[in-house]
Each structure stands twice: as structure tokens, then as C-alpha cells.
Write a protein that holds these residues in place. Sequence first.
Motif, mmCIF file in Angstrom:
data_model
loop_
_atom_site.group_PDB
_atom_site.id
_atom_site.type_symbol
_atom_site.label_atom_id
_atom_site.label_comp_id
_atom_site.label_asym_id
_atom_site.label_seq_id
_atom_site.Cartn_x
_atom_site.Cartn_y
_atom_site.Cartn_z
ATOM 1 N N VAL A 73 -14.147 16.617 -10.390
ATOM 2 C CA VAL A 73 -13.664 17.041 -9.085
ATOM 3 C C VAL A 73 -12.596 16.085 -8.580
ATOM 4 C CG1 VAL A 73 -15.444 15.737 -7.827
ATOM 5 C CG2 VAL A 73 -14.389 17.749 -6.766
ATOM 6 N N SER A 74 -11.617 16.619 -7.853
ATOM 7 C CA SER A 74 -10.642 15.767 -7.169
ATOM 8 C C SER A 74 -11.238 15.337 -5.837
ATOM 9 C CB SER A 74 -9.328 16.516 -6.952
ATOM 10 O OG SER A 74 -9.543 17.714 -6.237
ATOM 11 N N THR A 75 -11.156 14.043 -5.554
ATOM 12 C CA THR A 75 -11.797 13.497 -4.357
ATOM 13 C C THR A 75 -10.814 13.008 -3.305
ATOM 14 O OG1 THR A 75 -11.891 11.261 -5.289
ATOM 15 C CG2 THR A 75 -13.758 12.742 -5.751
ATOM 16 N N ARG A 76 -9.529 12.900 -3.684
ATOM 17 C CA ARG A 76 -8.520 12.362 -2.769
ATOM 18 C C ARG A 76 -7.136 12.713 -3.297
ATOM 19 N NH1 ARG A 76 -8.731 5.866 -4.172
ATOM 20 N NH2 ARG A 76 -9.198 6.079 -6.396
ATOM 21 N N PRO A 77 -6.113 12.599 -2.473
ATOM 22 C CA PRO A 77 -4.769 12.964 -2.933
ATOM 23 C C PRO A 77 -4.274 12.110 -4.083
ATOM 24 C CG PRO A 77 -4.850 12.930 -0.541
ATOM 25 C CD PRO A 77 -6.146 12.345 -1.017
ATOM 26 N N ARG A 78 -4.359 10.780 -3.949
ATOM 27 C CA ARG A 78 -3.846 9.874 -4.968
ATOM 28 C C ARG A 78 -4.854 8.770 -5.240
ATOM 29 N NH1 ARG A 78 1.174 7.417 -2.562
ATOM 30 N NH2 ARG A 78 -0.018 7.624 -0.643
ATOM 31 N N ALA A 79 -4.764 8.180 -6.402
ATOM 32 C CA ALA A 79 -5.699 7.119 -6.789
ATOM 33 C C ALA A 79 -5.203 5.769 -6.288
ATOM 34 C CB ALA A 79 -5.877 7.101 -8.300
ATOM 35 N N VAL A 80 -5.052 5.662 -4.974
ATOM 36 C CA VAL A 80 -4.634 4.408 -4.344
ATOM 37 C C VAL A 80 -5.519 4.173 -3.125
ATOM 38 C CG1 VAL A 80 -2.244 4.587 -5.129
ATOM 39 C CG2 VAL A 80 -2.889 5.580 -2.929
ATOM 40 N N GLU A 81 -5.625 2.919 -2.727
ATOM 41 C CA GLU A 81 -6.463 2.566 -1.592
ATOM 42 C C GLU A 81 -5.971 3.256 -0.313
ATOM 43 O OE1 GLU A 81 -8.102 -1.446 0.739
ATOM 44 O OE2 GLU A 81 -6.845 -1.628 -1.067
ATOM 45 N N GLY A 82 -6.903 3.839 0.410
ATOM 46 C CA GLY A 82 -6.577 4.480 1.676
ATOM 47 C C GLY A 82 -6.181 5.935 1.575
ATOM 48 N N SER A 83 -6.088 6.465 0.349
ATOM 49 C CA SER A 83 -5.727 7.869 0.186
ATOM 50 C C SER A 83 -6.944 8.744 0.486
ATOM 51 C CB SER A 83 -5.232 8.119 -1.239
ATOM 52 O OG SER A 83 -4.828 9.460 -1.407
ATOM 53 N N TYR A 84 -6.803 9.613 1.474
ATOM 54 C CA TYR A 84 -7.962 10.407 1.912
ATOM 55 C C TYR A 84 -7.503 11.658 2.644
ATOM 56 C CZ TYR A 84 -11.947 11.828 4.801
ATOM 57 O OH TYR A 84 -12.931 12.551 5.420
ATOM 58 N N MET A 85 -8.166 12.777 2.361
ATOM 59 C CA MET A 85 -7.988 14.009 3.121
ATOM 60 C C MET A 85 -9.333 14.722 3.151
ATOM 61 S SD MET A 85 -4.285 15.533 1.850
ATOM 62 C CE MET A 85 -4.236 16.831 3.090
ATOM 63 N N PRO A 86 -9.805 15.115 4.322
ATOM 64 C CA PRO A 86 -11.121 15.757 4.445
ATOM 65 C C PRO A 86 -11.296 17.017 3.611
ATOM 66 C CG PRO A 86 -10.347 15.056 6.589
ATOM 67 C CD PRO A 86 -9.199 14.862 5.640
ATOM 68 N N CYS A 87 -10.204 17.755 3.339
ATOM 69 C CA CYS A 87 -10.350 19.021 2.615
ATOM 70 C C CYS A 87 -10.980 18.848 1.240
ATOM 71 C CB CYS A 87 -9.006 19.730 2.496
ATOM 72 S SG CYS A 87 -7.721 18.802 1.651
ATOM 73 N N PHE A 88 -10.841 17.661 0.641
ATOM 74 C CA PHE A 88 -11.424 17.444 -0.687
ATOM 75 C C PHE A 88 -12.948 17.334 -0.646
ATOM 76 C CE2 PHE A 88 -7.040 16.034 -1.312
ATOM 77 C CZ PHE A 88 -6.713 16.748 -2.454
ATOM 78 N N LEU A 89 -13.507 17.139 0.537
ATOM 79 C CA LEU A 89 -14.957 17.038 0.657
ATOM 80 C C LEU A 89 -15.649 18.332 0.243
ATOM 81 C CD1 LEU A 89 -15.263 15.129 4.058
ATOM 82 C CD2 LEU A 89 -15.607 14.208 1.753
ATOM 83 N N ALA A 90 -14.976 19.467 0.424
ATOM 84 C CA ALA A 90 -15.579 20.747 0.037
ATOM 85 C C ALA A 90 -15.841 20.786 -1.463
ATOM 86 C CB ALA A 90 -14.658 21.898 0.440
#
Length: 313
Positions: A73-90
Motif C-alpha cells: 500500500v502507498s502510505t504517503r506522497p513521497r518517501a521523505v520526512e514530513g510527507s503526509y496526506m490523509p487520503c492515503f489512510l483509506a
Amino acid sequence: MSCLGFDTSNYTTSAALFDGEKGVSCARLLDVKPGELGLRQSDALFAHVQRLPELFAQLLEETGRRPVSAVGVSTRPRAVEGSYMPCFLAGVSVASVLAQGLGVPLHRFSHQQGHIAAALWSAGRMELMDRPFLAWHLSGGTTELLLVEPRDGELRAQRIGGTTDISAGQLIDRTGKLLGLAFPAGKALDAMSREARRQEGFRVRCTDLAFSLSGVENQVNRYRASGASPADTAAYALRSVAWAVIAATEHALRTYRDYPVVFSGGVASNSLLRSLAGGFDAVFCPARYATDNAMGIAVLTWLQEERHGLSHL
């Protein structure tokens, strides 16, 4: 051995199954109201929760109920610190439940890593998983030039260039809105540009592999206001983006000589960009795998299982 993949970006809900050779991906764009340029994260998350059962059922219907060795599963936009978007929680929620219920490993990746893997697999260039290469991630939210150094089936990417402000996808969608096109506007703008009679665009200045696209938006608006046709305006915007991307690529290849350049993300499906990319090893994949999809996540999951022997079967 078959592996599942899920991706819930801010544009598309998708699920995929990959068996090491063949793959099936089921995807559906999120609904956006006419005249709007995207969705709020809360609305995107809610839409994914509604769509995932439907997409997963479609995937099962197309592939059958095969034994599954792992879930990714994709968990965040990019593999860098601080990368986060709630839509990936689904996607994370569904993938976690499935992995626990099936008693198989769960592998977590970034949306960007999935894009690159999908491009490599669908372009028939999986050998690049064992050597360094350059990659563009061109999408609605990202315009980055990456130095990718794969290691043990993982895609480790370092940003070395790209836009300093708005993304290529944002420019394209704003141009689409200017021309009365539905969001996302990439496909329609591409089709419209093929009817253009003028071969014009704006030359963006590229400094140290970086460039700005916000000024291009102003140039596009002026170009349209000057009386240019919708087709010529569409081509003007797309050509301006392509020139900037290619200029930065050629600049990067002075340092990273003979490196293949992989183009991923929805903007990479644009026909004008593909026609102008020459003189280097440009890796373009079929358009359906350039846009948001879960296939790359399923491919990366399979690689982790195959290379590290984690299969529970």
C-alpha cells in the motif's frame, strides 16, 4: 505468487494484483464538481472509503480468488520526512485489515515509488531496478527530477531538480479550466493540442535543474486573451512544460551521463512531451500506467517477497 497493491491518491482510487509477470489494475477517478480544481482531503478520504469495496470486488472478478502472498500500500506522497496526506489512510486501513486477515506481510511504500515502479514494469524496463537512473515524477501535485538508486528491490530517490512553485499538473489543470475543460484536464488538453496550428510556447529559464512554472500560467492567460484558439492555447501550455522538463533533463545528463530517464506521473502520458523527448534514453510507459494506479505498489510488493523470501505460502 501473487501480491495485492492499493493506492488512494488525491485523484484516483486503485487496486492491483501482480504475479511476477502479469498484472491487473482497477482504478477510478474521484468525482470533482465542475469548475473546481481538485478535492479537499476530507472529501477525498470519504470518497476512497466508499470506492474501495467496489474496486476490490472488480479486481476479484477480473483475476479470480487467487492465493495472496503479501499486500502492499502507498502510505504517503513521497518517501521523505514530513510527507503526509490523509487520503492515503483509506488504502492503509483496507490493506492492513486484509494483510492481518490473510496472515500475510504488509509492505508500505510511497505514492511516488509506486509511480516509478509502474512505469518501469509497463515499459518493459525492470532491469533498471538494479542500476541507478534519473526519473521524473510529473503529476498534479509534484514536478520533481529524481536520482533513483535502487537497492534490494527498493527505490531510493533523491530530488535533484524540478519546479520551484506550481507543478506541471497544476498548470495543465488551470489551463483546462481557462478553456472550460473538466478536471483533471490532462487527457482533454492533450487531445485539443493535436488540433493546434501554431508551434509556440514559452521558454522557461532553467537554473541548476530548477525552474518556475507560475510565470507560464500568466503567459498562457495572455496568449489566450490575445485571440489564440483553444487548441493553440492548449499546445502553448503543454509545449512550455515539455521544454522546461527537457531542458532540465539535458542539463542533468551533463553530470549523469548515459543514465536512462524514466517519465512517470499523469503528465508523462502527454503526447507532446513524448514527441519532444529525444537524444537520450527516455523511458515512457503506456499512458494508463503513467497516471495514478496501484500497479507499481503491487510490483514493489512482489519484488520484496521475491528478493527477501518473505512469502508465507
